[in-house]
Design an enzyme around this catalytic site. Structure first.
Site, PDB file in Angstrom:
ATOM      1  N   LYS A   1      25.342 -86.242 -10.119  1.00 42.79           N
ATOM      2  CA  LYS A   1      26.087 -85.445  -9.124  1.00 42.79           C
ATOM      3  C   LYS A   1      27.044 -86.260  -8.258  1.00 42.79           C
ATOM      4  CE  LYS A   1      25.428 -82.158 -10.118  1.00 42.79           C
ATOM      5  NZ  LYS A   1      25.933 -81.806 -11.491  1.00 42.79           N
TER       6      LYS A   1
ATOM      7  N   HIS B   1      23.300 -92.668 -16.724  1.00 42.08           N
ATOM      8  CA  HIS B   1      22.644 -92.624 -15.407  1.00 42.08           C
ATOM      9  C   HIS B   1      21.595 -93.731 -15.314  1.00 42.08           C
ATOM     10  CE1 HIS B   1      24.548 -88.977 -14.227  1.00 42.08           C
ATOM     11  NE2 HIS B   1      23.790 -88.133 -14.887  1.00 42.08           N
TER      12      HIS B   1
ATOM     13  N   SER C   1      24.574 -80.895  -4.122  1.00 43.23           N
ATOM     14  CA  SER C   1      25.091 -80.626  -5.453  1.00 43.23           C
ATOM     15  C   SER C   1      23.939 -80.591  -6.471  1.00 43.23           C
ATOM     16  CB  SER C   1      26.098 -81.717  -5.835  1.00 43.23           C
ATOM     17  OG  SER C   1      26.614 -81.506  -7.111  1.00 43.23           O
TER      18      SER C   1
HETATM   19  P1  A3P Z   1      29.666 -80.060  -6.370  1.00 41.49           P
HETATM   20  O1  A3P Z   1      28.377 -79.516  -6.870  1.00 41.49           O
HETATM   21  O2  A3P Z   1      29.559 -80.556  -4.941  1.00 41.49           O
HETATM   22  O3  A3P Z   1      30.809 -79.116  -6.539  1.00 41.49           O
HETATM   23  P2  A3P Z   1      28.371 -85.050 -11.872  1.00 41.49           P
HETATM   24  O4  A3P Z   1      29.466 -84.905 -12.858  1.00 41.49           O
HETATM   25  O5  A3P Z   1      28.027 -86.472 -11.575  1.00 41.49           O
HETATM   26  O6  A3P Z   1      27.201 -84.219 -12.223  1.00 41.49           O
HETATM   27  O7  A3P Z   1      28.934 -84.517 -10.448  1.00 41.49           O
HETATM   28  C1  A3P Z   1      29.166 -83.144 -10.265  1.00 41.49           C
HETATM   29  C2  A3P Z   1      29.934 -82.916  -8.989  1.00 41.49           C
HETATM   30  O8  A3P Z   1      31.292 -83.384  -9.171  1.00 41.49           O
HETATM   31  C3  A3P Z   1      30.031 -81.427  -8.648  1.00 41.49           C
HETATM   32  O9  A3P Z   1      30.040 -81.368  -7.214  1.00 41.49           O
HETATM   33  C4  A3P Z   1      31.378 -81.068  -9.250  1.00 41.49           C
HETATM   34  O10 A3P Z   1      31.953 -79.905  -8.760  1.00 41.49           O
HETATM   35  C5  A3P Z   1      32.179 -82.313  -8.847  1.00 41.49           C
HETATM   36  N1  A3P Z   1      33.438 -82.447  -9.600  1.00 41.49           N
HETATM   37  C6  A3P Z   1      33.642 -82.388 -10.922  1.00 41.49           C
HETATM   38  N2  A3P Z   1      34.960 -82.488 -11.205  1.00 41.49           N
HETATM   39  C7  A3P Z   1      35.598 -82.618 -10.020  1.00 41.49           C
HETATM   40  C8  A3P Z   1      36.975 -82.758  -9.644  1.00 41.49           C
HETATM   41  N3  A3P Z   1      37.956 -82.760 -10.539  1.00 41.49           N
HETATM   42  N4  A3P Z   1      37.265 -82.852  -8.317  1.00 41.49           N
HETATM   43  C9  A3P Z   1      36.285 -82.841  -7.393  1.00 41.49           C
HETATM   44  N5  A3P Z   1      34.973 -82.701  -7.688  1.00 41.49           N
HETATM   45  C10 A3P Z   1      34.632 -82.596  -8.980  1.00 41.49           C
END
Ligand code: A3P
Length: 292
Positions: free
Chosen positions: A46, A101, A131
């Site tokens: 996240k 991870h 998140s």
């Molecule tokens: P949120 O749940 O706060 O929206 P991961 O890929 O490590 O699982 O992280 C997921 C988080 O990154 C999510 O946060 C997701 O919406 C956010 N995310 C993915 N693409 C993004 C982008 N282009 N800009 C900003 N946040 C992004």
């Protein structure tokens, strides 16, 4: 409270997703053959993994950039430890791109000998927590903890997949010298996406034209990624609970924790994380208006 064995297993002090990896496979990664040209994205969940995967894929694959190839991000940049389709990574052409991870100490030995490159992305832990809470509700392979208070405690105790956020981030930072590593933060990517893209290009030794950089930045914005089935998990519907297709990109903001946490919960997080966080060479951004 321990996490359910239905969803995770503990191996060498770290919680892995059950049914998507085995202890033997994790152990085999110690001698995973690294090429100098390999690039790894390492994160605690996240923290912006898929975002960084998308950026890297856009940088390296012209067909992704110009929309002529319709290949999922997960195919482009597979998960090292969750090789569900049992792909033979040794047959992949260079440069290979991976996401992971893993905690620093379980990564392939040669990675810890400064071979290949690692991009490690951090995000402020309150936004990570919120998140993660939402993500656990929509992803079928994660244990759903519907009570937020309980989830806060689980997260702080590291009783979730990928274990403790603090151990992960401190581990990677305190062993930075073992790796050829670039540290980035979610918040800096959010504040200056173009700057982050250029930093990545520089680190991986890729020179793009002005137009190409512009194209990467445009396609890596939250709004555009949300519409892109290659990037928004739309094709991974089998892993999602209920009608959550395409909801992987949830809010994509800095400071959403303020909409979710009570003052008491926020203070509880501070209380548990504060002391050890001070040892990190990172200035955390808790609000989009904070200065970098
Ligand atoms: P949120 O749940 O706060 O929206 P991961 O890929 O490590 O699982 O992280 C997921 C988080 O990154 C999510 O946060 C997701 O919406 C956010 N995310 C993915 N693409 C993004 C982008 N282009 N800009 C900003 N946040 C992004």
């Amino acid at each position: 409270m321990e996490p359910s064995k239905e969803y995770v297993f503990s191996h060498k002090g770290f919680y892995f997703g059950a049914n998507i990896a085995t202890p033997e496979y994790i152990d085999s990664l110690e001698t995973f053959e690294i090429r100098d040209s390999d690039i790894f994205i390492a994160t605690y969940p996240k923290s912006g993994t898929v975002w960084t995967q998308n950026i890297l894929s856009l940088i390296f694959h012209e067909g992704h950039r110009n929309g002529t190839e319709n290949i999922d991000i997960m195919e482009r940049i597979p998960w090292l430890e969750y090789n569900v389709q049992k792909k033979d990574y040794s047959a992949f052409p260079s440069p290979r791109l991976f996401a992971t991870h893993l905690p620093y100490y379980l990564t392939p030995r040669d990675l810890r000998n400064k071979r290949a490159r690692v991009i490690y992305v951090t995000r402020n832990p309150k936004d990570v927590l919120v998140s993660y809470f939402h993500f656990s509700k929509i992803v079928a392979t994660l244990e759903e903890v519907s009570d937020f208070n309980l989830f806060v405690e689980r997260f702080l105790a590291g009783k979730v997949l990928a274990s403790s956020w603090l151990d992960h981030v401190i581990g990677w930072h305190s062993h930075a010298e073992d790796f050829n590593i670039l540290f980035l933060s979610y918040e800096e990517m959010k504040k200056d996406l173009r700057g982050a893209v250029l930093k990545i290009c520089n680190f991986v030794g890729k020179t793009l034209s002005e137009n190409e950089v512009e194209s990467v930045v445009r396609q890596a914005t939250f709004e555009n990624m949300r519409k892109d089935p290659r990037a928004n998990y739309e094709n991974l519907a089998e892993y999602l609970r209920g009608q959550n297709k395409g909801h992987f990109l949830r809010k994509g903001t800095v400071g959403d924790w303020k909409n979710m946490m009570t003052v008491a919960q926020s203070e509880r997080v501070d209380e548990v994380l504060k002391e050890r966080m001070k040892t990190l060479p990172i200035k955390f951004i808790w609000d989009i208006n904070d200065e970098m």
